[in-house]
Enzyme design. Structure first.
Site, mmCIF file in Angstrom:
data_model
loop_
_atom_site.group_PDB
_atom_site.id
_atom_site.type_symbol
_atom_site.label_atom_id
_atom_site.label_comp_id
_atom_site.label_asym_id
_atom_site.label_seq_id
_atom_site.Cartn_x
_atom_site.Cartn_y
_atom_site.Cartn_z
ATOM 1 N N ASN A 8 -6.568 -3.462 14.882
ATOM 2 C CA ASN A 8 -6.602 -4.913 14.650
ATOM 3 C C ASN A 8 -7.840 -5.484 15.317
ATOM 4 O O ASN A 8 -7.846 -5.769 16.508
ATOM 5 C CB ASN A 8 -5.338 -5.570 15.218
ATOM 6 C CG ASN A 8 -4.084 -4.793 14.845
ATOM 7 O OD1 ASN A 8 -3.417 -4.224 15.694
ATOM 8 N ND2 ASN A 8 -3.793 -4.743 13.568
ATOM 9 N N ARG A 15 0.834 -1.206 0.000
ATOM 10 C CA ARG A 15 0.000 0.000 0.000
ATOM 11 C C ARG A 15 0.865 1.250 0.000
ATOM 12 O O ARG A 15 0.544 2.249 -0.638
ATOM 13 C CB ARG A 15 -0.970 -0.008 1.173
ATOM 14 C CG ARG A 15 -0.459 0.537 2.486
ATOM 15 C CD ARG A 15 -1.564 1.046 3.404
ATOM 16 N NE ARG A 15 -2.323 0.001 4.046
ATOM 17 C CZ ARG A 15 -1.984 -0.596 5.195
ATOM 18 N NH1 ARG A 15 -0.871 -0.279 5.808
ATOM 19 N NH2 ARG A 15 -2.751 -1.510 5.718
ATOM 20 N N ASN A 47 -5.017 1.759 8.547
ATOM 21 C CA ASN A 47 -4.496 1.892 9.901
ATOM 22 C C ASN A 47 -4.040 0.516 10.378
ATOM 23 O O ASN A 47 -4.819 -0.263 10.918
ATOM 24 C CB ASN A 47 -5.579 2.449 10.819
ATOM 25 C CG ASN A 47 -5.032 2.841 12.168
ATOM 26 O OD1 ASN A 47 -4.068 2.259 12.640
ATOM 27 N ND2 ASN A 47 -5.645 3.836 12.779
ATOM 28 N N ASP A 48 -2.770 0.267 10.178
ATOM 29 C CA ASP A 48 -2.179 -1.035 10.519
ATOM 30 C C ASP A 48 -2.463 -1.459 11.947
ATOM 31 O O ASP A 48 -2.324 -2.626 12.298
ATOM 32 C CB ASP A 48 -0.650 -0.948 10.425
ATOM 33 C CG ASP A 48 -0.152 -1.113 9.014
ATOM 34 O OD1 ASP A 48 -0.872 -1.701 8.198
ATOM 35 O OD2 ASP A 48 0.963 -0.632 8.735
ATOM 36 N N CYS A 49 -2.765 -0.498 12.781
ATOM 37 C CA CYS A 49 -2.842 -0.774 14.208
ATOM 38 C C CYS A 49 -4.257 -0.945 14.718
ATOM 39 O O CYS A 49 -4.473 -1.084 15.918
ATOM 40 C CB CYS A 49 -2.149 0.348 14.971
ATOM 41 S SG CYS A 49 -0.446 0.521 14.471
#
Ligand code: GLC
Ligand code: GLC
Length: 811
Positions: free
Chosen positions: A486, A360, A482-484
């Site tokens: 989860n 990305r 937003n990788d975080c």
């Protein structure tokens, strides 16, 4: 407080003290040979891949900070010092570091000896040049000794930092004349070596680090330098270095020049060796010969400057506001090149080991880079597509040297595929090159499984369609942009990463952000379908987009703003009902960019909520209220301290989505206010607070909940570069490439009288003058091109190699 100043005419940032609040770095090289260099000459270089082909060694998070680089030592009588201040840190009578585009010049003076060190990587060459000018500014003759120093890395940077039982026995060198070669037969299949040369006879050398430094000493006081003599040591194993000793005798006022080359060479398999154990140095000889004289080096330096002149000439604005022009014309474009080259791999915050090229990230980098060298953007898009999975999903990362997907880093980020559509669309809009869609590209790098690029995009689009949740919104997978965040991880084990830990096969957690993105990007996909005659597909795609809009309006809006997501249990994330994390930035940006809520007030209300709840003096924070404890169902975001990273820092990457959204609703003053809050040139004044380089964007600025709000981190390698460039040039200035031409649709502060832009677009030059006599923010009343009034603000792509004059009257 400032630690330097911009010199726009030279396109340099000039640092006037070595005591910057953090090492302020620059990059050398543009394609294969790449280097990081700080204002203390710290840093390292590598070939293509910061992990697999590291040439020189660098110890991250070292004490003292920024130790290790290309160092020169001057031994002058009993005194010794370094013109880059580090590593000796001896006081200098004069210090200056000029970071320019692809070069850095550091000058230091002590005891009347001035040393100018110019560092650059010549265009299309695999070497760093260190061009030194040493001047005796005293009235006496000076006899001094100059020592060079670099430390070789044993190639694989991770091994180099971890596998000492092996490394300490493998390093080998050859010394021939003034050239020190670093080779190793270990893993003999290696086809490469490096060298460090100087264009003058040497009085001595060292290649064994411990001999040069003295076993219990540091770079700041090598025993060789202190004693004023080299030991002519030959490294066998342990830590190979290259240090030359040169004796110089300088008359009053005399200047002498030295050229050092730090090169990387690859030999063909049957040409690796001259004879047993002796490497074939043919290519090194040629490289050294090429830059043996100052004239050659000066010419190479001019070529580098011309390269950048030509590149930056493609987009040039004059608004009359220095802080705007220097970002747009120089530094933001430069940073876009650097992020394009390095993705998130190697900076002073990224070790070059942890991350390869992000799927990305690299797609987004293209948005800010494609106008510079479209051919390279095209190649990158095809490389990225080649790592795509057959079901349309994506590896989250790949290694640049092998171009293979990297499984260790995790996958299943369900936003990933959509970015491929966005980058391809930007590429086509910039170039008009539709042939890219017909390229045959493998899936998962498997030559047996091949499809057209168009097929790849189709699968990317349908990957979302095929992965919808209970509200008809996209399933989030491991995370979205937003990788975080989860939502399926539920991790209680502190020893595992959120990116790779067990992830529940979530059939409930949905992302409103991917939904907004799907509508935004999907519209473009529909146009691609129509333009290529795939009308049935276009219809089907449109149906899915309409459904998604419905889903967002029905289930993605929370009264005053867009929700962020639904969690694993189907509960709202980013809602007024939540105790913390009530409002997130991402969906306010992407949903409005997608045009959702423009006709019923939802868009304006969402943006006003951003202003009310998220805006701060240092930019727009990602979420509010910040999370104050770990919430197992939300994941990593809640495990950062409040105000840092995704947990309510100012993420400079997504502020531009709000700027673009503000432009879409026509509020130019606000868009510009957001832009200037995080623009490095505006933050230069508070460099003591901001801490990192005032010429490039950082990933994050500590938010209002942090201990030190306004303190930035993670400079250089961030999607902030591309997105801020897009927001400023395409939306605020409004010069926006489209499939059929160049759209001019500014959205500026109402007080601006206008601006001028030179834009090279599809092989024509557009000299655009925008006038704003009625002091509006948005709206184009009249467009005149080469004397003819146009029916609309979409200017044709002339593609005729000529200059065109465009007058735009707003109103
Ligand atoms: C980092 C990552 C990027 C991600 C962002 C938000 O910048 O490089 O991929 O989207 O963080 O988590
Ligand atoms: C992204 C985030 C970062 C996180 C990393 C690994 O890059 O920006 O905060 O640590 O992903 O999860």
């Amino acid at each position: 407080m400032k630690f330097g100043y911009f010199d726009d005419s030279k396109r340099e940032y000039i640092i006037t003290t070595p005591l910057t609040p953090y090492p302020w770095i620059n990059y050398l090289g543009m394609q294969d040979f790449l280097s990081l260099i700080s204002n203390h000459a710290g840093g390292y270089c590598f070939y293509k891949d910061a992990r697999l082909r590291r040439i020189t060694r660098f110890r991250y998070n070292n004490v003292p900070l920024d130790m290790g680089g290309r160092y020169f030592y001057i031994k002058d009588g009993d005194d010794f010092w370094s013109p880059s201040w580090m590593p000796t840190r001896k006081d200098l009578e004069f210090y200056q570091c000029r970071h320019g585009l692809g070069y850095t010049i550091i000058t230091g003076r002590r005891n009347g000896i001035e040393v100018e060190q110019k560092f650059f990587v010549p265009v299309n060459e695999n070497c760093e040049i260190h061009h030194l000018k040493i001047t005796n500014m005293t009235n006496n003759k000076k006899d001094i000794k100059l020592f060079s120093f670099i430390e070789f890395c044993l190639w694989n940077a991770l091994d180099d930092m971890t596998n000492f039982q092996r490394n300490f026995s493998t390093g080998e060198v050859e010394i021939e004349g003034s050239v020190i070669y670093h080779k190793t037969e270990y893993r003999e299949r290696r086809n490469h070596y490096s060298f460090y040369s100087v264009n003058t006879p040497i009085a001595g050398f060292d290649t064994d680090r411990d001999t040069f430094l003295g076993l219990y000493r540091g770079f700041e006081n090598p025993v060789a330098v202190e004693m004023g003599k080299s030991f002519n040591s030959e490294a066998h194993g342990w830590s190979p270095i290259a240090s030359h000793m040169i004796e110089l005798s300088l008359l009053p006022g005399e200047t002498t020049e030295l050229i050092f080359i730090l090169g990387y060479i690859e030999n063909e398999p049957d040409k690796k060796w001259l004879k047993k154990g002796i490497i074939n140095k043919e290519k090194a000889y040629k490289m050294i010969e090429k830059f043996s004289k100052p004239e050659d080096v000066n010419a190479a330096f001019e070529k580098l400057k011309e390269f950048w002149n030509r590149l930056l000439d493609k987009f040039n604005v004059s608004t009359g506001i220095d802080k705007v022009d220097r970002m747009v014309n120089i530094w933001n474009q430069y940073q876009c090149m650097v992020t394009f080259n390095l993705s998130r791999s190697a900076s002073y915050f990224e070790s070059g080991i942890g991350r390869g090229m992000g799927f990305r990230d690299s797609n987004q980098d293209i948005l800010g880079f494609v106008h510079q060298i479209p051919e390279r953007a095209r190649e990158r898009i095809l490389d990225l597509a080649a790592t795509q999975l057959e079901d349309g999903g994506a590896y989250h990362q790949y290694q640049p040297l092998t171009k293979r997907g990297n499984n260790e880093i995790g996958g299943n980020f369900n936003d990933d595929p959509l970015w491929l559509i966005l980058s391809t669309v930007h590429y086509i809009k910039e170039t008009g090159d539709w042939t890219i869609l017909n390229e045959m590209v493998p899936f998962e790098n498997n030559p047996e499984k091949v499809g057209t690029m168009f097929e790849h995009l189709k699968r990317a689009f349908y990957h979302v369609v095929n992965n919808l949740g209970p509200h008809g919104l996209p399933l989030i997978g491991r995370a979205d942009w937003n990788d975080c965040l989860n939502l399926n991880a539920f991790s209680t084990n502190p020893d595992e990463s959120f990116q790779t830990c067990d992830n529940k096969d979530g059939k409930t957690a949905e992302s409103v952000m991917i939904a907004g993105m799907f509508v935004y990007v999907g519209k473009e996909f529909v146009k691609l379908c129509e333009k290529t005659g795939n009308f049935e597909l276009a219809k089907d795609a449109q149906k899915h987009i309409d459904n998604m809009k419905e889903a967002i309006l029905n289930y993605g809006y929370d009264g005053e703003w867009f929700l962020r997501a639904y969690d694993y249990f189907g509960n709202k994330v980013g809602s007024k009902e939540c105790d913390e994390g009530k409002i997130f930035i991402e969906t306010q940006g992407f949903c409005v960019m997608a045009g959702i809520g423009l006709d019923d007030g939802k868009a304006i209300s969402a943006l006003d909520s951003v202003k009310k709840y998220l805006d701060t003096e240092h930019g727009i924070v990602l979420v509010q209220p910040a999370f104050t404890e770990y919430k197992i169902h939300l994941g990593e975001i809640t495990s950062y301290p409040p105000g840092y990273k995704e947990n309510a820092a100012v993420f400079c990457h997504n502020n531009p989505w709000i700027m673009i959204a503000e432009c879409i609703v026509g509020r130019g003053d606000r868009a510009f206010e957001y832009w200037s809050k995080i623009a490095p040139s505006y933050r230069e004044e508070i460099s003591d607070v901001h801490k990192i380089e005032p010429y490039v964007y950082c990933q994050m600025i500590a938010g209002k909940d942090a201990y030190k709000p306004g303190e930035a981190k993670n400079s250089w390698l961030t999607g902030s570069a591309a997105w801020n460039f897009v927001a400023m040039t395409q939306w605020i200035l409004g010069i926006r490439p489209d499939f059929d031409g160049l759209l001019i649709d500014p959205c500026i502060p109402a007080s601006w009288e206008g601006f001028k832009v030179k834009r090279v677009f599809r092989n024509s030059v557009y000299n655009i003058e925008v006038k704003n006599p009625n002091k509006v923010s948005k709206g184009v009343k009249k467009v005149i091109v080469d004397g003819n009034e146009m029916p609309s603000n979409l200017i044709p792509a002339f593609s005729d190699g000529k200059e065109h004059f465009v007058q735009v009257i707003m109103g």
